[in-house]
Design a protein around this motif. Structure first.
Motif, mmCIF file in Angstrom:
data_model
loop_
_atom_site.group_PDB
_atom_site.id
_atom_site.type_symbol
_atom_site.label_atom_id
_atom_site.label_comp_id
_atom_site.label_asym_id
_atom_site.label_seq_id
_atom_site.Cartn_x
_atom_site.Cartn_y
_atom_site.Cartn_z
ATOM 1 N N LYS A 330 42.933 49.820 -0.968
ATOM 2 C CA LYS A 330 43.948 49.936 -2.011
ATOM 3 C C LYS A 330 44.971 50.990 -1.634
ATOM 4 O O LYS A 330 46.181 50.815 -1.869
ATOM 5 N N LEU A 331 44.520 52.090 -1.048
ATOM 6 C CA LEU A 331 45.436 53.146 -0.623
ATOM 7 C C LEU A 331 46.447 52.607 0.380
ATOM 8 O O LEU A 331 47.661 52.868 0.271
ATOM 9 N N GLN A 332 45.960 51.840 1.347
ATOM 10 C CA GLN A 332 46.853 51.279 2.357
ATOM 11 C C GLN A 332 47.773 50.225 1.741
ATOM 12 O O GLN A 332 48.957 50.152 2.070
ATOM 13 N N TRP A 333 47.241 49.406 0.849
ATOM 14 C CA TRP A 333 48.046 48.372 0.197
ATOM 15 C C TRP A 333 49.197 49.007 -0.575
ATOM 16 O O TRP A 333 50.347 48.557 -0.493
ATOM 17 N N ASP A 334 48.899 50.064 -1.316
ATOM 18 C CA ASP A 334 49.937 50.748 -2.091
ATOM 19 C C ASP A 334 51.022 51.319 -1.179
ATOM 20 O O ASP A 334 52.221 51.236 -1.492
ATOM 21 N N LYS A 335 50.600 51.892 -0.068
ATOM 22 C CA LYS A 335 51.577 52.461 0.873
ATOM 23 C C LYS A 335 52.508 51.375 1.418
ATOM 24 O O LYS A 335 53.729 51.561 1.499
ATOM 25 N N ILE A 336 51.938 50.238 1.772
ATOM 26 C CA ILE A 336 52.740 49.137 2.311
ATOM 27 C C ILE A 336 53.706 48.610 1.253
ATOM 28 O O ILE A 336 54.885 48.346 1.550
ATOM 29 N N GLN A 337 53.227 48.473 0.022
ATOM 30 C CA GLN A 337 54.099 47.999 -1.046
ATOM 31 C C GLN A 337 55.290 48.947 -1.247
ATOM 32 O O GLN A 337 56.430 48.508 -1.434
ATOM 33 N N ASP A 338 55.014 50.242 -1.201
ATOM 34 C CA ASP A 338 56.085 51.229 -1.373
ATOM 35 C C ASP A 338 57.116 51.129 -0.254
ATOM 36 O O ASP A 338 58.335 51.247 -0.495
ATOM 37 N N GLY A 353 58.640 37.010 2.345
ATOM 38 C CA GLY A 353 57.636 37.916 1.816
ATOM 39 C C GLY A 353 58.155 38.801 0.711
ATOM 40 O O GLY A 353 58.920 38.368 -0.151
ATOM 41 N N GLY A 354 57.727 40.048 0.720
ATOM 42 C CA GLY A 354 58.120 40.993 -0.306
ATOM 43 C C GLY A 354 56.915 41.649 -0.940
ATOM 44 O O GLY A 354 55.793 41.601 -0.414
ATOM 45 N N THR A 355 57.121 42.270 -2.069
ATOM 46 C CA THR A 355 56.050 43.011 -2.734
ATOM 47 C C THR A 355 55.119 42.080 -3.501
ATOM 48 O O THR A 355 55.449 40.928 -3.770
ATOM 49 N N GLY A 356 53.948 42.622 -3.857
ATOM 50 C CA GLY A 356 52.985 41.881 -4.661
ATOM 51 C C GLY A 356 52.025 41.048 -3.834
ATOM 52 O O GLY A 356 52.183 40.882 -2.621
ATOM 53 N N LEU A 357 51.008 40.526 -4.516
ATOM 54 C CA LEU A 357 50.023 39.667 -3.863
ATOM 55 C C LEU A 357 50.608 38.290 -3.566
ATOM 56 O O LEU A 357 51.511 37.823 -4.281
ATOM 57 N N PRO A 358 50.117 37.610 -2.530
ATOM 58 C CA PRO A 358 50.475 36.200 -2.352
ATOM 59 C C PRO A 358 50.105 35.423 -3.621
ATOM 60 O O PRO A 358 49.127 35.747 -4.305
ATOM 61 N N GLU A 359 50.872 34.404 -3.928
ATOM 62 C CA GLU A 359 50.750 33.716 -5.213
ATOM 63 C C GLU A 359 49.360 33.146 -5.474
ATOM 64 O O GLU A 359 48.908 33.096 -6.628
ATOM 65 N N HIS A 360 48.648 32.707 -4.433
ATOM 66 C CA HIS A 360 47.364 32.035 -4.638
ATOM 67 C C HIS A 360 46.189 33.002 -4.710
ATOM 68 O O HIS A 360 45.038 32.562 -4.844
ATOM 69 N N LEU A 361 46.441 34.309 -4.626
ATOM 70 C CA LEU A 361 45.364 35.299 -4.618
ATOM 71 C C LEU A 361 45.548 36.280 -5.773
ATOM 72 O O LEU A 361 46.650 36.790 -5.988
ATOM 73 N N SER A 362 44.466 36.543 -6.483
ATOM 74 C CA SER A 362 44.551 37.433 -7.646
ATOM 75 C C SER A 362 43.779 38.726 -7.457
ATOM 76 O O SER A 362 43.838 39.622 -8.303
ATOM 77 N N PHE A 366 45.694 42.020 -0.275
ATOM 78 C CA PHE A 366 46.468 41.094 0.554
ATOM 79 C C PHE A 366 47.960 41.418 0.475
ATOM 80 O O PHE A 366 48.488 41.722 -0.597
ATOM 81 N N VAL A 367 48.615 41.327 1.621
ATOM 82 C CA VAL A 367 50.047 41.604 1.721
ATOM 83 C C VAL A 367 50.762 40.341 2.166
ATOM 84 O O VAL A 367 50.305 39.635 3.080
ATOM 85 N N ARG A 368 51.877 40.044 1.536
ATOM 86 C CA ARG A 368 52.675 38.882 1.916
ATOM 87 C C ARG A 368 53.351 39.142 3.269
ATOM 88 O O ARG A 368 53.967 40.198 3.468
ATOM 89 N N PRO A 369 53.247 38.223 4.236
ATOM 90 C CA PRO A 369 53.947 38.394 5.516
ATOM 91 C C PRO A 369 55.446 38.556 5.267
ATOM 92 O O PRO A 369 56.084 37.680 4.672
ATOM 93 N N THR A 370 55.991 39.680 5.684
ATOM 94 C CA THR A 370 57.330 40.096 5.265
ATOM 95 C C THR A 370 58.251 40.284 6.464
ATOM 96 O O THR A 370 57.863 40.908 7.461
ATOM 97 N N VAL A 371 59.471 39.775 6.340
ATOM 98 C CA VAL A 371 60.496 39.932 7.381
ATOM 99 C C VAL A 371 61.760 40.488 6.750
ATOM 100 O O VAL A 371 62.241 39.973 5.734
ATOM 101 N N PHE A 372 62.287 41.535 7.361
ATOM 102 C CA PHE A 372 63.583 42.097 6.967
ATOM 103 C C PHE A 372 64.593 41.856 8.074
ATOM 104 O O PHE A 372 64.305 42.074 9.259
ATOM 105 N N ALA A 373 65.802 41.453 7.697
ATOM 106 C CA ALA A 373 66.927 41.354 8.628
ATOM 107 C C ALA A 373 67.973 42.402 8.258
ATOM 108 O O ALA A 373 67.851 43.094 7.240
ATOM 109 N N ASN A 374 68.985 42.514 9.123
ATOM 110 C CA ASN A 374 70.069 43.483 8.919
ATOM 111 C C ASN A 374 69.532 44.899 8.708
ATOM 112 O O ASN A 374 69.976 45.638 7.833
ATOM 113 N N VAL A 375 68.562 45.228 9.519
ATOM 114 C CA VAL A 375 67.946 46.553 9.472
ATOM 115 C C VAL A 375 68.681 47.472 10.430
ATOM 116 O O VAL A 375 69.114 47.051 11.511
ATOM 117 N N THR A 376 68.828 48.721 10.048
ATOM 118 C CA THR A 376 69.307 49.747 10.977
ATOM 119 C C THR A 376 68.141 50.643 11.326
ATOM 120 O O THR A 376 67.176 50.763 10.556
#
Length: 483
Positions: A330-338, A353-362, A366-376
């Motif tokens: 949970k500690l690691q999950w919270d850090k990733i969400q932040d 991706g993005g924040t929150g659990l994947p839709e099928h898991l309650s 679990f972390v949604r596979p996340t991609v960011f573009a236009n990053v500096t």
């Protein structure tokens, strides 16, 4: 309520022993958030007992013939292979690696490392001439003494085998402190070591946390060497704690790998890089979490990365398939969400991706596979080691700019290059500040060392380099008959 598996005992001087003081800690299955086992955290008395056993065993073990030590390691490998499913199950339960991946990679990397150490050791010369043709000046490689091996939760057997095996081959004795949040695999490992019949005290295992047993080992006057894998923050603390006793300290720490993708890269380069970033749920220090893409190919690369992320499935560990599992806690999950939220707030484009659990898991971490573009490269998602399935894609215009961005980090573990231009590959391999550079999807050869530079630490683990890491070199003159 389900009865928790009881793993409170430590392994000291060839026996399973009760802790001096009961300090229970529950082991949590990250797929379900449920407690599955209970261990005890060691106290000073336990640490002292383990170190004393290792110290007492050291003179006789250091004096054994290399062939004897090799025979023990070959026996360890035989038993390890026999316990494959037990080990894979333990890793899936404690840290969430999906069962297929746990058996094929988490378990099997231990086989790979042990085999490589055996191969390197068979040809290792403990006393050798300093220079060819000069038999008067010699180099002798000798064991360091008692080694404290402090290992992480993300690749448990990868790190245990990279430390324990070369240490005992070198003639050192060992006290292992595995991660307290993923200790089950190291208990199986310790059962393997016990069955192999090593002399009492050569190998010991005490569970505990970093502030407790980790610090106690780091400051202990009878520990000659600390080999640590984990966060850069903890590595700095261990270095400071070890300074007063002038230990040998070897650190394998964090990373923020850059993957340089040029427009002439092979067709699978981007997808391969995304999959590598997400593998083990992004919990690898050598993950290529910054993808630097040549601008003419940038939009296409983002499109490919988005597709791969959306095709990456997430599910519980004890289910067949090529999905990724939860993160460790949970500690690691919270850090990733932040950090994901910080990327959004900083103005990066959330592609998948993005924040929150994947839709099928309650439940589960679990972390949604996340991609960011236009990053500096100034954004937090480009500078911090997120340790989750989060990819930042950064455009570049010139080779020089790509190198500057790649090197603009405190870390220096692994960088990656994707280009069909041979001279560019060779040029970049020397310019990138890292302990390892992998190009065009080719893994490093068997026997190559794992390790970095800068805030990634400067360990060199694996093969002959990993053997020498657990020894001291002695330089001797007057060796020849005519001296």
């Amino acid at each position: 309520m389900t009865q928790l598996k009881d793993y409170r005992q430590f392994y000291i001087n060839g026996q399973w022993v009760n802790p001096a003081v009961a300090r229970d800690l529950e082991v949590i299955d990250p797929s379900t958030e449920q407690a599955v086992a209970v261990i005890s955290l060691g106290d000073q008395v336990d640490t002292d007992a383990a170190v004393a056993a290792a110290k007492a065993a050291f003179p006789a073990w250091a004096a054994t013939a290399p062939e004897t030590r090799l025979a023990y390691v070959e026996k360890i490998l035989e038993i390890y292979n026999r316990r494959a499913q037990d080990m894979a199950d333990a890793i899936s339960l404690e840290m969430g690696a999906p069962q297929d991946m746990s058996l094929a990679d988490q378990f099997d990397c231990g086989v790979y490392h042990i085999e490589n150490f055996i191969e390197a050791f068979k040809n290792f010369e403990f006393v050798r001439p300093l220079k060819d043709g000069n038999d008067d000046s010699m180099v002798a490689w000798e064991p360091v003494g008692v080694v404290a091996a402090i290992t992480p939760w993300n690749w448990p057997m990868n790190q245990v085998t990279l430390k324990v095996i070369p240490a005992i081959l070198a003639g050192d004795t060992v006290v292992l402190k595995p991660s307290e949040i993923a200790p089950l695999s190291s208990i199986v490992w310790t059962e393997i070591m016990h069955e192999a019949g090593l002399p009492a005290g050569v190998y010991n295992m005490v569970n505990g946390d970093g502030l407790g047993v980790g610090t106690q080992l780091s400051v202990h006057p009878d520990v000659a060497m600390v080999s640590f894998t984990g966060s850069t923050r903890a590595g700095i603390a261990i270095t400071k704690a070890s300074a007063d006793t002038v230990k040998k300290v070897v650190l394998e720490l964090g990373g923020k790998g850059a993957n340089l993708v040029f427009a002439d890269a092979d067709a699978d380069a981007v997808a391969r890089g995304v999959r590598h970033c997400f593998y083990n749920s992004g919990q690898s220090c050598n993950a290529p979490t910054r993808m630097l893409v040549e601008r003419s190919f940038y939009d296409k690369a983002v499109e490919i990365a988005k597709q791969v992320a959306e095709e990456t499935t997430v599910d519980v560990a004890f289910k067949e398939g090529a999905h990724i599992g939860p993160v460790i806690s949970k500690l690691q999950w919270d850090k990733i969400q932040d950090l994901i939220q910080a990327g959004i707030d900083e103005g990066a484009t959330l592609v998948a991706g993005g924040t929150g659990l994947p839709e099928h898991l309650s439940e589960g971490y679990f972390v949604r596979p996340t991609v960011f573009a236009n990053v500096t490269n100034e954004m937090g998602i480009a500078r911090n080691e997120i340790f989750g399935p989060v990819l930042a894609i950064i455009p570049f215009d010139t080779e020089e700019e790509a190198v500057a961005v790649a090197n603009d980090t405190i870390y220096g573990l692994t960088n990656y290059v994707q280009t069909s231009d041979l001279e560019r590959r060779r040029r970049l391999s020397r310019l990138l500040q890292a302990g390892m550079v992998e190009m065009n999807g080719k893994s490093r050869a068997r026997g190559a060392a794992f390790g970095g530079v800068k805030a990634s630490g400067r360990a060199r683990e694996g093969g002959v380099y990993g053997l020498e890491e657990f020894m001291d070199s002695k330089f001797i003159s007057g060796w020849s008959e005519n001296s």
